[in-house]
Design an enzyme around this catalytic site. Structure first.
Site, PDB file in Angstrom:
ATOM      1  N   GLU A  45       0.845  -1.199   0.000  1.00  2.62           N
ATOM      2  CA  GLU A  45       0.000   0.000   0.000  1.00  2.62           C
ATOM      3  C   GLU A  45       0.879   1.248   0.000  1.00  2.62           C
ATOM      4  OE1 GLU A  45      -2.892   2.520   2.998  1.00  2.62           O
ATOM      5  OE2 GLU A  45      -2.756   0.343   3.305  1.00  2.62           O
ATOM      6  N   ARG A  49       0.407  10.314   0.259  1.00  6.71           N
ATOM      7  CA  ARG A  49       0.764  11.374   1.204  1.00  6.71           C
ATOM      8  C   ARG A  49       1.986  12.159   0.746  1.00  6.71           C
ATOM      9  NH1 ARG A  49       0.167   8.329   7.106  1.00  6.71           N
ATOM     10  NH2 ARG A  49      -1.631   7.029   6.544  1.00  6.71           N
ATOM     11  N   THR A  73      -4.757   6.046   1.514  1.00  7.47           N
ATOM     12  CA  THR A  73      -5.184   7.418   1.811  1.00  7.47           C
ATOM     13  C   THR A  73      -6.012   8.004   0.666  1.00  7.47           C
ATOM     14  OG1 THR A  73      -3.012   7.603   2.891  1.00  7.47           O
ATOM     15  CG2 THR A  73      -4.440   9.503   3.017  1.00  7.47           C
ATOM     16  N   LYS A 133     -10.971  -1.579   6.427  1.00 13.47           N
ATOM     17  CA  LYS A 133      -9.797  -1.235   7.210  1.00 13.47           C
ATOM     18  C   LYS A 133     -10.288  -0.735   8.565  1.00 13.47           C
ATOM     19  CE  LYS A 133      -6.074   2.269   7.069  1.00 13.47           C
ATOM     20  NZ  LYS A 133      -5.368   3.224   6.183  1.00 13.47           N
TER      21      LYS A 133
END
Length: 213
Positions: A45, A49, A73, A133
């Site tokens: 993953e 960011r 994200t 998640k």
């Protein structure tokens, strides 16, 4: 609305840990991914960011055999589409909004949305989602909280992320409603900066060998 579990499960269940990566420099993306895959962690993953994130996903997708690279994200539809275009094989969000879930509907690239409460888990079930998640895991109640959800809400499987470590990961993995965990400890910033790929492969192999306790 349904979640593409047929695509998601083989990716995230291939190993007990999904590395959560914040990559600042695209030059490190490929050797980092190769080191993790060599250790047995194939679902990677890459969080959106940093400005380099999408380029890193493209590089890993094109150059690292055996890797299933995804984007983390994901906050909105624009990021969703950009991550898919970059070659992501799965997408992860820290939360779940109606607009994001609606946008993901019908996409061949599966979305793993985030939840932190029982009500949010129930809302995902109503939306046709069977995997989520659990974030931020430790801050939201940790393994005891997830264990408490397993009986009243058995229809959702979780990937706890946030404060998960080599030490506490086996406790999460022992829960009946946990399919894997997400963690950043397998790619420490100091090792990445030093290009110590052998150390990262060792950490990945240790994580890949984790057993439930």
């Amino acid at each position: 609305m349904t979640q593409n579990l047929a695509a998601l499960f083989p990716i995230v269940k291939a190993a007990p840990v999904v590395p959560v990566l914040i990559i600042e420099d695209v030059k490190t993306a490929v050797p980092l991914a190769r080191a993790l895959v060599a250790g047995g962690l194939t679902a990677l993953e890459v969080t959106l960011r940093t400005p380099a994130a999408l380029e890193c996903i493209r590089a890993i997708k094109g150059e690292v055999e055996g890797a299933n690279v995804g984007a983390g994200t994901i906050l909105d539809e624009k990021q969703f589409d950009a991550a898919v275009a970059a070659g992501s094989t799965f997408l992860v969000s820290p939360g779940a909004t109606p607009r994001l879930l609606a946008h993901a509907d019908g996409s061949p690239v599966p979305l793993l949305p985030g939840i932190a409460t029982a009500s949010e888990a129930m809302a995902l079930l109503e939306a046709g989602y069977g995997a989520a998640k659990f974030f931020p895991a430790e801050q939201a109640g940790g393994a005891p909280y997830l264990k408490a959800l397993s009986s009243p809400i058995p229809g959702v499987m979780f990937c706890p992320t946030g404060g998960v470590s080599l030490k506490n990961a086996p406790t999460y993995l022992a829960l009946p409603n946990v399919m894997c965990v997400g963690g950043s400890w397998v790619a420490p910033a100091a090792a990445v900066a030093a290009g110590d790929w052998a150390a990262i492969t060792t950490l990945a192999a240790e994580a890949a060998a984790l057993k439930a306790v």
